[in-house]
Write an enzyme that holds these catalytic residues in place. Structure first.
Site, mmCIF file in Angstrom:
data_model
loop_
_atom_site.group_PDB
_atom_site.id
_atom_site.type_symbol
_atom_site.label_atom_id
_atom_site.label_comp_id
_atom_site.label_asym_id
_atom_site.label_seq_id
_atom_site.Cartn_x
_atom_site.Cartn_y
_atom_site.Cartn_z
ATOM 1 N N ASP A 114 -27.111 -39.075 -40.359
ATOM 2 C CA ASP A 114 -27.146 -40.832 -39.416
ATOM 3 C C ASP A 114 -26.784 -40.971 -38.833
ATOM 4 O OD1 ASP A 114 -28.914 -42.900 -39.264
ATOM 5 O OD2 ASP A 114 -30.417 -41.702 -38.060
ATOM 6 N N GLY A 115 -26.317 -41.651 -37.454
ATOM 7 C CA GLY A 115 -25.128 -42.221 -36.711
ATOM 8 C C GLY A 115 -25.170 -43.529 -36.968
ATOM 9 N N ASP A 132 -24.321 -41.876 -28.183
ATOM 10 C CA ASP A 132 -24.067 -40.444 -27.226
ATOM 11 C C ASP A 132 -25.648 -39.108 -27.879
ATOM 12 O OD1 ASP A 132 -25.046 -38.683 -24.603
ATOM 13 O OD2 ASP A 132 -23.618 -37.539 -24.955
#
Length: 251
Positions: A114-115, A132
């Protein structure tokens, strides 16, 4: 459970979908290293905002998609170290199989995570952070919260820039823009939404940006010669941005 991956081709363009009509990325098969979608080109306008010769050397990309931004930077900035954080392993597999994502661990690090969680734990700072990330329903989730943007700012270095892809026609767009302004103390530039509805937000930390439109045009010509990317239309749209006044762009 992995998301459904759908690869389509039409008129020489290969597109990535997550089981819906929403395009998650695109590649012109004859020019796999070029940027096809307008919003990806506009995100690369961040390269015009700093004139330092070392910019960018450390780049974090949150969300891989069809790897368009990753490939562009990999191809044209050989001194840059890229870290891509993608939550879905299936997206990485599709990018390698269908969109020519390079395998080069020395220059390109791919992280399955997970970013928002990755950057929260990271001790690195970056020149450029590109955000993005959307699901099959075009939702960014935690990637458009105030806490996330605050963490991003903390991980930008002296010349750092964040470029985030937003959906300018969604109901929550204004609230998202307000959160970015709050996180970055107003040092934000929002491009008007392009035809697809994507609106790119640039936010900066550290050294102020103050540059004339003529300097930006000069930078754009240099970038075009170096990479083939034409940002003339993007610069024309900059004149309508709120930070542009009297021939000077200030962020």
């Amino acid at each position: 459970m992995s998301i459904p991956i759908d690869i389509r081709e039409q008129s020489g363009i290969r597109t990535l979908h997550f089981g819906s009509e929403w395009i998650q990325g695109a590649m012109r098969i004859a020019r796999p290293w070029s940027l096809e979608l307008n919003y990806t080109k506009e995100m690369m306008a961040s390269l015009l905002l700093r004139r330092e010769s070392h910019f960018p050397r450390k780049v974090l990309l949150i969300g891989l998609g069809a790897a368009s931004l990753t490939k562009f930077l990999y191809r044209n900035y050989p001194l840059a170290k890229l870290t891509v954080v993608e939550i879905e392993p299936a997206v990485i597999a599709a990018a390698r199989q269908f969109f020519k994502l390079p395998e080069d661990p020395k220059r390109l690090k791919i992280v399955i995570e997970d970013g928002a969680e990755y950057i929260l734990k990271s001790k690195q700072t970056y020149d450029l952070i590109l955000v993005d990330g959307f699901d099959a329903y075009a939702r960014a989730g935690v990637l458009e919260t105030l806490q996330f943007y605050q963490v991003v700012r903390a991980h930008l270095n002296k010349y750092g820039i964040m470029a985030a892809n937003l959906l300018g026609r969604e109901r929550g767009f204004k609230k998202t823009v307000e959160r970015i302004h709050q996180a970055f103390d107003g040092r934000v530039l929002i491009l008007p939404a392009c035809d697809s509805g994507n609106a790119i937000a640039f936010a900066v930390s550290g050294e102020p940006i103050s540059t004339s439109i003529d300097d930006l045009k000069e930078q754009a010509e240099t970038l075009k010669r170096k990479t083939g990317l034409n940002l003339k239309a993007t610069l024309a749209r900059l004149e309508y941005a709120q930070n542009y006044s009297g021939g000077i762009l200030e962020i």
